[in-house]
Write a protein that holds these residues in place. Structure first.
Motif, PDB file in Angstrom:
ATOM      1  N   GLU A 262     -32.893 -55.438   1.010  1.00 46.85           N
ATOM      2  CA  GLU A 262     -32.952 -54.332   1.938  1.00 46.85           C
ATOM      3  C   GLU A 262     -33.599 -55.015   3.271  1.00 46.85           C
ATOM      4  O   GLU A 262     -34.103 -56.306   3.095  1.00 46.85           O
ATOM      5  N   TRP A 263     -33.664 -54.363   4.278  1.00 45.43           N
ATOM      6  CA  TRP A 263     -34.121 -54.770   5.424  1.00 45.43           C
ATOM      7  C   TRP A 263     -35.550 -54.265   5.396  1.00 45.43           C
ATOM      8  O   TRP A 263     -35.919 -53.192   5.294  1.00 45.43           O
ATOM      9  N   ARG A 264     -36.407 -55.501   5.709  1.00 42.40           N
ATOM     10  CA  ARG A 264     -37.777 -55.134   5.847  1.00 42.40           C
ATOM     11  C   ARG A 264     -38.371 -56.257   6.457  1.00 42.40           C
ATOM     12  O   ARG A 264     -37.920 -57.349   6.981  1.00 42.40           O
ATOM     13  N   VAL A 265     -39.680 -55.960   6.995  1.00 42.43           N
ATOM     14  CA  VAL A 265     -40.300 -56.986   7.618  1.00 42.43           C
ATOM     15  C   VAL A 265     -41.187 -57.965   6.787  1.00 42.43           C
ATOM     16  O   VAL A 265     -41.505 -57.643   5.586  1.00 42.43           O
ATOM     17  N   LYS A 282     -36.763 -57.211  11.394  1.00 44.51           N
ATOM     18  CA  LYS A 282     -36.930 -57.366   9.943  1.00 44.51           C
ATOM     19  C   LYS A 282     -35.631 -58.147   9.581  1.00 44.51           C
ATOM     20  O   LYS A 282     -34.940 -58.734  10.076  1.00 44.51           O
ATOM     21  N   ALA A 283     -35.853 -58.735   8.309  1.00 47.17           N
ATOM     22  CA  ALA A 283     -34.834 -59.357   7.699  1.00 47.17           C
ATOM     23  C   ALA A 283     -34.252 -58.981   6.406  1.00 47.17           C
ATOM     24  O   ALA A 283     -34.787 -57.961   5.663  1.00 47.17           O
ATOM     25  N   PHE A 284     -33.136 -59.223   5.900  1.00 41.79           N
ATOM     26  CA  PHE A 284     -32.300 -58.738   4.716  1.00 41.79           C
ATOM     27  C   PHE A 284     -32.982 -59.586   3.631  1.00 41.79           C
ATOM     28  O   PHE A 284     -32.776 -60.710   3.349  1.00 41.79           O
ATOM     29  N   LEU A 285     -33.791 -59.075   2.851  1.00 44.43           N
ATOM     30  CA  LEU A 285     -34.516 -59.616   1.726  1.00 44.43           C
ATOM     31  C   LEU A 285     -34.562 -58.975   0.331  1.00 44.43           C
ATOM     32  O   LEU A 285     -34.054 -57.801   0.120  1.00 44.43           O
ATOM     33  N   TYR A 286     -34.629 -59.856  -0.524  1.00 43.05           N
ATOM     34  CA  TYR A 286     -34.582 -59.466  -2.217  1.00 43.05           C
ATOM     35  C   TYR A 286     -35.780 -59.710  -2.971  1.00 43.05           C
ATOM     36  O   TYR A 286     -36.382 -60.642  -2.457  1.00 43.05           O
ATOM     37  N   TYR A 287     -36.028 -59.043  -3.803  1.00 43.68           N
ATOM     38  CA  TYR A 287     -37.111 -59.397  -4.826  1.00 43.68           C
ATOM     39  C   TYR A 287     -36.348 -60.424  -5.712  1.00 43.68           C
ATOM     40  O   TYR A 287     -35.274 -60.484  -6.015  1.00 43.68           O
ATOM     41  N   LEU A 288     -37.247 -61.640  -5.904  1.00 45.95           N
ATOM     42  CA  LEU A 288     -36.648 -62.548  -6.602  1.00 45.95           C
ATOM     43  C   LEU A 288     -37.426 -63.127  -7.830  1.00 45.95           C
ATOM     44  O   LEU A 288     -38.338 -63.071  -8.014  1.00 45.95           O
ATOM     45  N   GLU A 289     -36.734 -63.759  -8.713  1.00 42.52           N
ATOM     46  CA  GLU A 289     -37.484 -64.208  -9.942  1.00 42.52           C
ATOM     47  C   GLU A 289     -37.188 -65.744  -9.608  1.00 42.52           C
ATOM     48  O   GLU A 289     -36.112 -66.214  -9.627  1.00 42.52           O
ATOM     49  N   ARG A 290     -38.448 -66.504 -10.072  1.00 41.39           N
ATOM     50  CA  ARG A 290     -38.607 -67.832  -9.607  1.00 41.39           C
ATOM     51  C   ARG A 290     -38.592 -68.715 -10.796  1.00 41.39           C
ATOM     52  O   ARG A 290     -39.441 -68.466 -11.676  1.00 41.39           O
TER      53      ARG A 290
END
Ligand SMILES: [Zn+2]
Ligand SMILES: [Zn+2]
Ligand SMILES: [Zn+2]
Length: 493
Positions: A262-265, A282-290
């Motif tokens: 999603e686009w988020r700050v 804003k940038a297009f970001l994902y939640y990540l599993e590291r």
């Protein structure tokens, strides 16, 4: 958003296990605040064991810092009573049944009690000197910035001493005519010139990841594996090989996105990212599993063989020659005098360079002691590794250079052991190296006659590029992920 989950939440800075930004005296002032704790009867719940294992890791690793985790440092709150207050007050005026109201009342009282307890605890703590940490960090940064360049310089000095000795032999045994002899009247000088890279990268310094080229009798390393290029690490500790800061590089991490982007700050980003912002910031970001690894995902070698580089160096052979001095050698007598003068000059140069290497060894030994005494993170004794590496690279009659480097390392170890032994005997305060001492030592290095200007220039440019890089990272440990596995379980947003 976090409130929706049913487990207590404790936000931990991403570098918590490293503590690279704190000194030891700060450890006593660490408190653990849990929110969303109503469901676990105002206790850390399942988040507790995850934290305990993290603290255990810190304690087991040198310098073995024991962070208190008990009733005195744990505080559990709940925010639902506050939400209840907002919902039931005007203009919302929502009506709740008695059972819920009582529940929230109890929750409110509990959180107030915890707040009081927290305040009491904070008042009782001895304030941690923030300035101490700041100046300590500056000193640490300077040391880390200098470590590899100083090892390179030390190797270069040894090469130069060797060249001067060889040249002295040549001059003193010279049998040719005056014109030819005049050509030999110089002091050889191998200069390190550095070429900045357009973009920094993480490279590997091991086995088949490098090629060695011999140029004009000097061996040069070419890092042929770009493990991550361009690398956006901003808080890696400069060019220090094997520094734990490298573990944040994408070469040692695999990220798997969870769900839709999603686009988020951008906040709480994972490290080593180049984020492009749109017009709204804003940038297009994902939640990540590291998934972290100590070995490079690209080349397979350990992080300890890797380094983050911003420039590459090359050796240029130069001759220092005073044309005026040797303009008019006409007779054999004048030639003999010039020969003598040249030998004296070369000897003076050899002494000057050898003394500079001794100064570097002593300074590095003090730096190492300073780091091991002050940082909560174990200090990777990179200097010794670099010098040894540099020795391995010497081409031709490398034995001379290796012997010289070995002498230098012996001196380094001797100084280091002496300081550490004095510290162990309990004379900690008089023997410990202070922040002021570090400043003095750096000044001393910068004022070295031959290599000082190069050292101060290095420091200047590196400090400037460092000043630009300040990031803030956070990782969230919650019980959902902590239960899965040790490291890959920490979800990083
Ligand atoms: Zn490699
Ligand atoms: Zn990287
Ligand atoms: Zn690699």
């Amino acid at each position: 958003m976090y409130e929706a989950k049913s487990n207590p939440i404790c936000l931990i800075p991403v570098n918590f296990t490293l503590f690279s930004h704190l000194n030891k005296s700060a450890a006593d002032n660490i408190l653990f605040l849990f929110t969303n704790a109503r469901s676990t009867q105002y206790a850390p719940g399942d988040t507790g064991p995850a934290l305990v294992s993290l603290l255990k890791q810190i304690k087991e690793r040198p310098p073995h810092v024991d962070i208190l985790y008990n009733k005195q440092t744990i505080y559990c709150f709940d925010n639902e009573a506050f939400r209840f207050a907002v919902a039931s007050a005007p203009p919302n005026n929502m009506i709740f049944d008695d059972l819920l109201t009582r529940d929230y009342e109890v929750s409110w009282m509990g959180s107030v009690r915890e707040c009081d307890r927290l305040m009491e605890r904070i008042i009782s703590l001895k304030p941690h000197q923030v300035m101490e940490t700041l100046s300590l960090n500056n000193a640490k940064q300077s040391i880390l910035l200098l470590t590899q360049p100083l090892a390179d310089i030390a190797k270069n000095i040894s090469d130069n001493v060797k060249a001067c000795e060889q040249h002295k032999k040549k001059v003193s045994e010279f049998k040719g005519n005056i014109t030819e002899f005049e050509k030999e009247l110089y002091v050889p000088w191998k200069d390190i010139e550095s070429d900045p890279l357009n973009e920094p990268k993480t490279v590997c310094n091991e086995g088949n990841c490098i090629v060695k080229e011999t140029i004009n009798g000097t061996v040069k390393i070419h890092y042929k594996t770009d493990c991550h290029s361009p690398c956006y690490l901003t808080h890696s500790d400069g060019n220090v090989m094997g520094n734990v800061g490298l573990l944040d590089c994408i070469a040692f991490n695999k990220y798997e996105s969870i769900g839709e982007g999603e686009w988020r700050v951008p906040t709480n980003l994972v490290p080593d990212q180049n984020v492009t912002l749109n017009a709204e910031g804003k940038a297009f970001l994902y939640y990540l599993e590291r998934t972290k690894s100590d070995n490079c995902f690209k080349c397979g070698h350990s992080f300890q063989s890797h380094l983050h580089i911003k420039y590459e160096t090359r050796i240029v052979n130069k001759k220092i020659r005073d044309e005026k001095k040797y303009k008019s050698i006409n007779t054999a007598k004048e030639a003999a005098a010039a020969k003598q003068a040249q030998i004296v000059e070369l000897e003076a140069r050899i002494k000057e360079l050898t003394d500079e290497n001794t100064t570097i060894s002593i300074c590095m030994a003090k730096f190492a002691c300073f780091l091991s005494n002050n940082a909560l993170t174990p200090f990777n004794d990179a200097f010794e590794g670099y010098v040894k590496d540099a020795g391995k690279l010497s081409g031709g009659d490398s034995k001379v250079t290796i012997d010289k480097l070995q002498q230098m390392l012996d001196r380094y170890k001797y100084e280091k052991d002496a300081i550490l032994a004095a510290m162990k005997k309990g004379k900690k305060n008089e023997s410990a190296v202070s922040v002021e001492d570090i400043d003095k030592l750096i000044k001393q290095l910068c004022s070295l006659k031959v290599n000082g200007p190069a050292i101060s220039q290095l420091l200047d440019t590196q400090i400037k590029s460092k000043a630009k890089s300040h990031t803030f990272n956070e990782k969230v440990i919650n019980t959902v992920s902590a239960a899965t596995s040790k490291l890959s379980g920490f979800r990083v947003y």
